[in-house]
Design a protein around this motif. Sequence first.
Motif, PDB file in Angstrom:
ATOM      1  N   UNK A 474       0.903  -1.305   0.002  1.00 28.89           N
ATOM      2  CA  UNK A 474      -0.116   0.092   0.014  1.00 28.89           C
ATOM      3  C   UNK A 474       0.935   1.156  -0.026  1.00 28.89           C
ATOM      4  N   UNK A 475       2.025   1.245   0.493  1.00 28.43           N
ATOM      5  CA  UNK A 475       3.001   2.317   0.521  1.00 28.43           C
ATOM      6  C   UNK A 475       3.810   2.417  -0.764  1.00 28.43           C
ATOM      7  N   UNK A 476       3.862   1.580  -1.619  1.00 29.47           N
ATOM      8  CA  UNK A 476       4.630   1.746  -2.829  1.00 29.47           C
ATOM      9  C   UNK A 476       4.204   2.990  -3.609  1.00 29.47           C
ATOM     10  N   UNK A 477       4.858   3.679  -4.266  1.00 31.45           N
ATOM     11  CA  UNK A 477       4.651   4.707  -5.226  1.00 31.45           C
ATOM     12  C   UNK A 477       4.203   4.226  -6.387  1.00 31.45           C
ATOM     13  N   UNK A 478       3.118   4.960  -7.153  1.00 25.84           N
ATOM     14  CA  UNK A 478       2.570   4.679  -8.367  1.00 25.84           C
ATOM     15  C   UNK A 478       1.596   3.490  -8.173  1.00 25.84           C
TER      16      UNK A 478
END
Length: 522
Positions: A474-478
């Motif tokens: 959930x915290x990954x970018x894009x």
Amino acid sequence: MRWLVPLLLVGVLLVAGFSELDQYNVTWDAALGELFFGQRYVSYFTTFDAKYLDFDADPYPPGHVPDLRLSTMREQPWEFLPVGFTLAAATSQLLRGSLDPFDGFYAVNLFTGALLLLVFYRWVERVASTAAALTSTLLLFLMPRIVCDLFANLKDFSELVFFAIALLLFQQAYERASFGGILAAGAVWGLALGTKANAFFLPFVVIVYVLWRGTEPWRGRERKLFIALIAAGVVATAVFFVTWPYLWAAPVKRVGNYLQYISGRARGGTAEENLAPWLQMVLITTPPLTLLLMAAAVPLVVRRAARREPVSVFLLSWVLVVVARLSLPGAINFDGVRHFLELFPPLAAMAGMAAVEISAWLVSRWKAIALRHAVAAIAVAASAYATVSSHPFETTYFNFVTGGLSGAYQRGIPQAGDYWGASYRHGIRWLNQHAPRGSQLIVPIAGHTVVLVAPVRLRPDISVRINASIEKARSLPGPVYLMFVLRREWSTELDRDALKRLQPVAEWRRDGAPVLLIYRYK
């Protein structure tokens, strides 16, 4: 003219095979180390430069394609016998520029499969008839589980080829009292030994056959037969050592490492691996009409073997030894039938011969010449339908006994679904076409098979990782995509969460059940 039909079948195999290679991804064990060691051994045999046997080093220049440094078991050479993988790497190099480099590895199975087809067809034709040869060959090469391993399994399919050819050559040489023929069979047995440990059991087939059949073809030359059998074992051992350069620096120690690994596999196995009895997997993954013909053939073969008829003695010896191996205390089985593919050539030969005999009986009983090849034609058509309808996900084929793939899921059958990760090729194509730039891809089950091929097959702006926690995903970018096949013993919290909460953005199904799923996770 006798070669016309098998050569036509070989042509069909090669044309269909090369046209469909791009439907399958690099699979589980291939990405762990099979391709890596095959590439290293080919480089060594073509240069004899010892740097290629330093498996911790990276002797290839930057940008080398394919880059196999990400193979996760490259430091365990004793687990990867050389023959199948070395031939695969050599084939990939020969076809460089014509095929995707990973497809080039798997193309070797098309050539070795064609060789098996020729040998198998001609053997059945010699001992039975042209009709039996055609039927047996089609039944063997149209079994869905054989087809999937032809396209996506370098180790087990290679073992099937060498194991079967060695025994077929031996039987012909034995009946002709050919010393050289037995040595040739020994050489092919050496290739089987250099492919998979199943080949250790091949001599037991020979022993049972010789004791049961008797030495009549060698009457007065029994001493020569004994020498031929011992010489064949020496030739096989020599071939095994020559094809595996890993052994050369310290033969005793490294053979010990290999035998220790094999012994551990024989004694070990997870609970999941012990939940798949071999007979159950044969019954539920073989086309039903082929199964019926196999069952019908058993009493015929047993009765004739009791009279020491050579062909029946040979086929029954082959089947009984493989079955005995699978029935040993602590024997394990997983991934369907791929660990005992050598059982199917004798069963297919028996089924093909039975089909011809049943058809002849029907013709004689009802005087209906139209029924002459009806049984064989119906069985072959049914097997072809099973393969075509499950293509290119033949690993997911289950017959009506389980209710297809969906029934296999519901019954909790181990490794139901695409256990091998071959379907990821289709997911990669979908992502290349639909994922926004800068997307993240997580592959929690057999992700190493995607990571390895990503530099060649996946858009470079899509980042791949094998696994992540729910919070990390959930915290990954894009945009974040989640792609996975269903294999419950390798399931993670991430794929379970997606299955519970989300709807897939892309899905590939067979028999009303999912094979491969892609989710837009964030």
